[in-house]
Design a protein around this motif. Structure first.
Motif: not given
Length: 402
Positions: A58-83
């Motif tokens: 992986x290049x630095x950009x490829x790694x960065x793009x792949x690592x971005x999957x984690x915050x996407x999961x975070x953004x989807x889950x956060x509206x549901x955490x309170x519930x």
């Protein structure tokens, strides 16, 4: 002379008393171990990022793009955490998110390609979002029910877990043990700890409703100016943590030419100073003041990164990451507590909103660094974090603590 000695003795007694209060309290220690278990997995994973990067080419950009999957999961889950927390309670949410995290963390280390790695990191993001809010709320519940201060010590346990994780990973790399085997063992260990802690966690009072009648599940609120300033400072601090977590080993190994064993110590140096200061934070913050510490911490953290950038030797860079850890150490404990005391915003909503944005900084910061590194070099990516920390130090003057 005698007065100085007496004051030093009093200060030592305060530090010792605070630590004893934390470690001898079953509920406080149980919550702290949840923090430590979470970071133990992350500290173990990040030390193998250079290996994964090289294995998947992986290049630095490829790694960065792949690592971005984690915050996407975070953004989807956060509206549901309170519930979810409102339905399960904080301690059961801690338990199930920890179980999910131990299973999810084994996916990216074994990924045959970037697609599978991204799916694994996405699931890690989902579980991390839930456990982050749940364990901080559980810590607050212990503080309120027992009238003790443990938030800084709990975050100290998080740092200790990262320190142990990266240290063990360094030894694993030196012994040429398979990263997959290592992560499987660490996941199994955390799973065992999670099951052992559950009986104690179940004794912690739940904040299903606060004194004002607000539901603990309130997940999000539109930030006012005070909370916005806290969020930016939290973003800067979280990006500093994320930079050390995901990029310290890569920077030391690829940019500075350090061996894999030395590179694994980057996050360890960061965690060592962060851990030490967090364990005394509950004692020193009342004396120094939260606002003054945020100003000082931003300057120290930024200076550490600049030292690592402008004096490009592995030994000096390790000192720089240690300074970064010192600067970022008490930012999260201060701001997590302060977010629950913002005027005009319900405590649980303030915490959930702050946690959402600060954790975005923790998870999205490393991919942003990767994008900058691809175009200009990793030094510039770390320099961006240093600039944000300098700005956070300036904005700390405007923070209001109610």
């Amino acid at each position: 002379m005698n007065t100085t000695i007496s004051l030093n003795r009093i200060n030592r007694n305060v530090f010792v008393q605070n630590l004893l209060t934390f470690f001898l309290n079953r509920q406080a220690l149980a919550v702290g171990l949840v923090f430590a278990s979470d970071s133990l997995l992350f500290g173990s994973w990040v030390a193998h990022i250079p290996h994964i990067k090289e294995r998947l080419q992986l290049s630095d950009a490829d790694l960065g793009m792949t690592l971005f999957a984690m915050p996407i999961g975070l953004l989807i889950m956060n509206p549901l955490t309170g519930w979810i927390i409102a339905k399960l309670g904080e301690t059961r949410a801690c338990f199930w998110s920890a179980v999910g995290l131990t299973l999810a963390i084994c996916i990216p280390i074994n990924a045959p390609n970037t697609a599978v790695m991204a799916v694994g990191l996405f699931l890690v993001g989902l579980c991390s979002a839930l456990i982050n809010v749940a364990m901080n709320t559980a810590a607050t519940n212990v503080e309120r029910s027992q009238n003790i201060a443990i938030m800084s010590s709990c975050h100290g346990m998080w740092s200790l877990g990262g320190l142990l994780g990266s240290g063990i990973a360094g030894a694993v790399i030196a012994l040429h043990i398979s990263p997959s085997v290592h992560m499987a063992i660490m996941a199994g260990l955390v799973l065992l700890i999670t099951f052992l802690l559950q009986p104690v966690l179940n004794t912690i009072p739940s904040s299903s409703r606060t004194e004002s009648g607000e539901k603990a599940g309130s997940s999000f609120v539109l930030p006012n100016l005070d909370l916005l300033i806290m969020i930016f400072i939290g973003l800067a601090v979280a990006m500093g943590e994320g930079a050390a977590l995901d990029w310290s080993a890569v920077y030391l190994h690829e940019t500075l030419g350090a061996s894999s064993q030395i590179a694994a110590l980057g996050f360890g140096a960061f965690s060592l100073t962060m851990t030490s200061l967090r364990f005394v934070g509950d004692a020193i913050l009342p004396k120094i003041g939260a606002k003054r510490w945020l100003q000082l911490g931003g300057l120290v953290g930024a200076s550490g990164l600049l030292l690592a950038i402008f004096v490009p030797y592995p030994s000096v860079a390790l000192v720089g990451f240690a300074l970064l850890g010192a600067g970022c150490s008490l930012g999260a404990p201060i701001l997590y507590s302060a977010s629950m005391r913002v005027e005009g915003i319900p405590p649980a909503a303030g915490l959930a909103t702050f946690a959402t944005f600060s954790f975005i900084g923790f998870l999205a910061g490393p991919p942003v660094i990767g994008f900058v590194a691809e175009s200009y070099g990793l030094s510039y990516g770390l320099g961006l974090v240093a600039a944000m920390l300098f700005l956070s130090a300036a904005l700390s003057r405007l923070v209001k603590f109610f």
